[in-house]
Enzyme design. Structure first.
Site, PDB file in Angstrom:
ATOM      1  N   GLU A 158      30.749  42.729  38.356  1.00 13.83           N
ATOM      2  CA  GLU A 158      29.993  42.546  37.127  1.00 13.83           C
ATOM      3  C   GLU A 158      29.440  41.140  37.028  1.00 13.83           C
ATOM      4  O   GLU A 158      29.883  40.230  37.749  1.00 13.83           O
ATOM      5  CB  GLU A 158      30.851  42.893  35.903  1.00 13.83           C
ATOM      6  CG  GLU A 158      32.093  42.084  35.746  1.00 13.83           C
ATOM      7  CD  GLU A 158      32.999  42.609  34.635  1.00 13.83           C
ATOM      8  OE1 GLU A 158      33.674  41.788  34.009  1.00 13.83           O
ATOM      9  OE2 GLU A 158      33.040  43.840  34.399  1.00 13.83           O
ATOM     10  N   ARG A 191      48.885  47.583  25.324  1.00 17.50           N
ATOM     11  CA  ARG A 191      50.275  47.108  25.377  1.00 17.50           C
ATOM     12  C   ARG A 191      50.428  45.924  24.438  1.00 17.50           C
ATOM     13  O   ARG A 191      49.444  45.451  23.876  1.00 17.50           O
ATOM     14  CB  ARG A 191      50.601  46.642  26.792  1.00 17.50           C
ATOM     15  CG  ARG A 191      49.617  45.580  27.271  1.00 17.50           C
ATOM     16  CD  ARG A 191      50.034  44.966  28.585  1.00 17.50           C
ATOM     17  NE  ARG A 191      48.924  44.399  29.312  1.00 17.50           N
ATOM     18  CZ  ARG A 191      48.466  43.159  29.192  1.00 17.50           C
ATOM     19  NH1 ARG A 191      49.013  42.346  28.321  1.00 17.50           N
ATOM     20  NH2 ARG A 191      47.449  42.723  29.908  1.00 17.50           N
TER      21      ARG A 191
END
Lengths: 493, 214
Positions: free
Chosen positions: A235, A336
């Site tokens: 990217e 998380r």
């Protein structure tokens, strides 16, 4: 809506609704190590829950083992072969009668197969985290990108699926370089990432197309060795930006609240966070060339939009980058608890709740089926909090990890300070070479950013760490680096 | 490097044993299958494909794992109190006293003859992909190493770093580690032999083969 259903799955409508009083009967197995294990133990204690910890041979002297055995006895700590072996965790869970698993961060925290196995085995165990389907769908950076695009949430230009072909990868790299040149970017560059990686590991920057193949092969080999999957992402590399995070908490009853934003821009060369601050921007402390409050509202709104779309049901962090001109791009979602969740908790107040916010406690409650019992209007924010990650590393040598034995570790005690560490204070501690040489997390609070900075520096000045390596050379830590970097928080430099 | 081969052989002849402590590799319930003082055998066959004597069965998550002996020898210090118990990873179960054979004696003595490149840190080690391709069992002895060559990757604290070999130039004679194993600091990784010493090494091996009686 049909398109979105192809990307992620809906929760089971028949999901069990747990009652509030069930929580007290649960026993948690803490499938992690170091300071996060210590923080989970603290949350369990606050909830009145029983717990056990696991440890490896390398970690036998870790503070989390000692704290568990001192509080609960020798049977509260089990030696396993590896934190990454699921059979070990389940075997101990069954042996000690655990009813829920807290994975902490890293290891199994974002492994949907582990979360699925926990809940569908013969003796099901609650996984303290989102539903496994959510972990699967948002755990993949690529899939998250697809969902975000579908919801008109801005994302970074680049691949939206793992690349396994060198030719395909090089073609995309060329396209991204060309795009940046067309946009007038003077020094275009791209990032090559291990698709299965996370936490900043397995990422390299490429500034010239002619070295691309070499870096691609290196990352591919690294990914295969570390994660067993040689898929690579490519990217555009954003240069002038801040790394922001939005902390969400969702329940299994479709409740969604946020605990504000964090700024995690100060990172090591290996993209490991070192100093974090909450809130994400502070327009009263720094002048930004854009409406900072509006950008923070935007990224919170986008994050909530995505969370609601996938029916997110636990704590989660939405990672963003915000460029100097105030454009936000969604990076990924961490399904998380984060290392840095505590600074968000530190500046948050829940009007109907006594005592400080503990997001790990909230995470456990929601994973066990409880309702939040408050909404966004009950959450307010006060002051600024800074997290300092104390690591045995040589910042002058590319943040190279230091191995050796710590002989002295002392830090001040203050009402505005919390320090979490697994390093014993009263005996020498050999840093295990199997894991990162993280030594402690310090959480500093101030009425405003200026006060938080002064206190952070005061803490670093008064902290004492001594030790030596196998050749008798003194310990190297990042204390001086952290002190220097505290001045940079929240600023575009 | 001069060695007194007579002294070395005498030393090994006076005590040709090595004790191997057998520890459970992971958690589980133990069922012992040997008795104290029992003779056991290690893997055998041309490719060591026949497993050794069954020592114990370790059951975890409903999966019984048959743990066979990797050594030929005699069972000692058997911990019968563990029978049927859930044990933690690394729990010692027994010791196998193994009598060194000719090839093992050669291996031990070669460590004194070759230049041993040792692990600089407790870490996991890999050959670099290029070197791994170049080295296979048959061609290893023809692989030359020069100072500065980046032959190994050290994986430490989740970071990979290239290790530049800093010993004398020579032929890679022996590899002492398995790809990706955790190696203690100072443990041997590679055995390097200077080209002009190859005849001497061959002579040492020949002499041990002649004098050592299995």
């Amino acid at each position: 809506m049909q398109a979105s259903q192809q990307i992620y799955s809906s929760p089971k409508k028949t999901a069990t609704i747990f009652l509030k009083n069930i929580v007290k009967r649960d026993k948690i197995i803490i499938a992690n190590r170091g300071e996060i294990a210590i923080r989970i133990m603290r949350a369990c204690r606050q909830l009145g829950l029983d717990y056990v910890v696991v440890y490896t041979e390398e970690d036998r002297c870790s503070g989390h083992v000692r704290a568990a055995t001192v509080e609960k006895g020798e049977d509260a700590a089990f030696k396993i072969s590896n934190y990454k072996d699921p059979n070990e965790i389940f075997s101990v869970a069954d042996h000690c009668g655990a009813t829920a698993i807290h994975p902490g961060y890293g290891f199994f925290s974002e492994d949907f197969r582990f979360a699925r196995r926990a809940t569908v085995r013969n003796r099901p165990i609650s996984f303290i985290g989102p539903r496994w389907e959510v972990i699967r769908d948002l755990g993949s950076k690529i899939n998250t990108k697809r969902i975000a695009k579908f919801l008109d949430i801005p994302v970074i230009p680049g691949s939206d699926e793992p690349i396994y072909s060198e030719i395909e990868a090089e073609a995309l790299a060329e396209e991204l370089f060309q795009k940046q040149r067309e946009e007038g970017i003077k020094r275009p560059s791209i990032l090559v990432k291990a698709s299965a990686g996370g936490g900043g590991m397995g990422i390299e920057e490429v500034t010239h197309l002619d070295v691309f193949r070499q870096v691609y092969r290196r990352i591919q080999n690294y990914a295969k060795r570390q994660f067993g999957d040689e898929g690579v992402l490519i990217e555009q590399c954003m240069k002038d930006y801040h790394h922001l995070e939005v902390q969400l908490l969702c329940s299994r009853h479709k409740e969604v609240v946020h605990f504000g934003t964090r700024n995690c821009t100060i990172q090591s060369t290996g993209r490991q966070k070192r100093v974090e601050v909450a809130p994400g921007f502070d327009p009263e402390y720094v002048h930004y060339p854009f409406d900072a409050a509006k950008v923070l509202d935007e990224i919170v709104d986008y994050s909530i939009r995505l969370a609601k779309e996938v029916e997110y049901d636990n704590v989660g962090t939405w990672e963003w980058i915000v460029t100097r001109d105030g454009k936000p791009y969604l990076l990924e979602v961490n399904t998380r608890i984060q290392v840095e969740n505590e600074i968000s908790a530190c500046i948050s107040r829940i009007s109907r709740q006594k005592g400080p916010v503990n997001l790990i406690k909230e995470q456990i409650r929601t994973a066990l089926g409880e309702k939040l019992r408050y909404s966004q209007k009950h959450i307010t924010f006060e002051g600024t909090s800074i997290e300092l990650r104390i690591v045995a590393e040589d910042v002058k040598r590319g943040f190279a990890p230091w191995c050796g034995t710590i002989t002295r570790f002392e830090f001040p005690q203050e009402p505005w300070l919390r320090v979490y560490t697994h390093v014993p204070h009263d005996e020498p501690y050999e840093i295990p070479t199997e894991y990162d040489p993280n030594l402690a997390l310090a959480i500093v609070w101030g009425q405003d950013t200026e006060e938080a900075k002064i206190r952070a520096k005061d803490f670093l000045t008064r902290t004492r760490i001594e030790g030596e390596d196998s050749l008798g050379k003194p310990i190297v830590t990042n204390l001086a680096y952290l002190k220097q970097k505290v001045d940079d928080v929240l600023r575009f430099l | 490097m001069d060695i007194n081969l007579n002294d070395l052989l005498r030393k090994y002849k006076s005590h040709p044993y090595e004790d191997h402590q057998i520890k459970v590799p992971h958690t589980g319930t133990v069922r012992l299958h040997v008795k104290e003082g029992q003779d056991v055998t290690g893997p055998s066959g041309q490719w060591r494909h026949r497993p050794g004597t069954l020592l114990y069965v370790l059951e975890r998550e409903g999966n019984p794992k048959r743990m066979t002996s990797k050594y030929t020898g005699t069972v000692a210090e058997l911990r019968t109190e563990l029978e049927g118990c859930f044990v933690q990873a690394g729990e010692p179960v027994m010791v196998i006293r193994h009598r060194l054979n000719k090839e093992e004696i050669i291996d031990r003595i070669l460590r004194e003859v070759l230049y041993v490149y040792a692990a600089p840190q407790r870490a996991r080690y890999f050959f670099t992909p290029e070197v791994a391709v170049a080295i296979d069992k048959d061609r290893a002895k023809a692989f030359n190493i020069r100072p500065g060559d980046e032959v190994l990757i050290m994986s430490l604290m989740k970071r990979d770093s290239l290790l530049a070999y800093d010993g004398p130039e020579g032929v890679l004679y022996k590899v002492y580690f398995k790809h990706g194993d955790l190696i203690e600091q100072g443990a041997p990784l590679l055995g390097i032999c200077a080209p002009d010493r190859l005849p001497f090494v061959e002579k040492v091996i020949q002499r041990i083969r002649t004098e050592w009686d299995d």
